[in-house]
Design a protein around this motif. Sequence first.
Motif: not given
Length: 132
Positions: A43-45, A98-106, A128-132
Amino acid sequence: MQMSDVIADMLTRIRNANDAKHSTVDIPASNMKKSIAEILTNEGYVSGYEVIEDGKQGVIRVTLKYTGKKQKVLRGIRRVSKPGLRIYAGCEDMPRVMNGLGIAIVSTSKGIMTDKQARKEKVGGEVLAFVW
């Protein structure tokens, strides 16, 4: 020492190293942590990760990513489902970060994936987690 939440430890290590503007961070390895590191890379983080064998369980070395003037690419990372309170979501009510700007890891029955992949494959699971 026995740790109760190894994923929270991983996310905290990444968050602290990112805030301190370190180039890499070392995390004790497990298959779930490797999957999370793979998602963060895809995802480029983060720039990448490598698994270093040390004769025991191994170490994951995550290379953090910054823009030109050491501006953080990874703005925030937060644990959602904890050992004391598990959070599950179906494919239709998968959270949007964040309305699609971040990701949720599931964590799903088909493996660990992002919320977008889970919606596409029509599976739910533990958030599991939210990443933004």
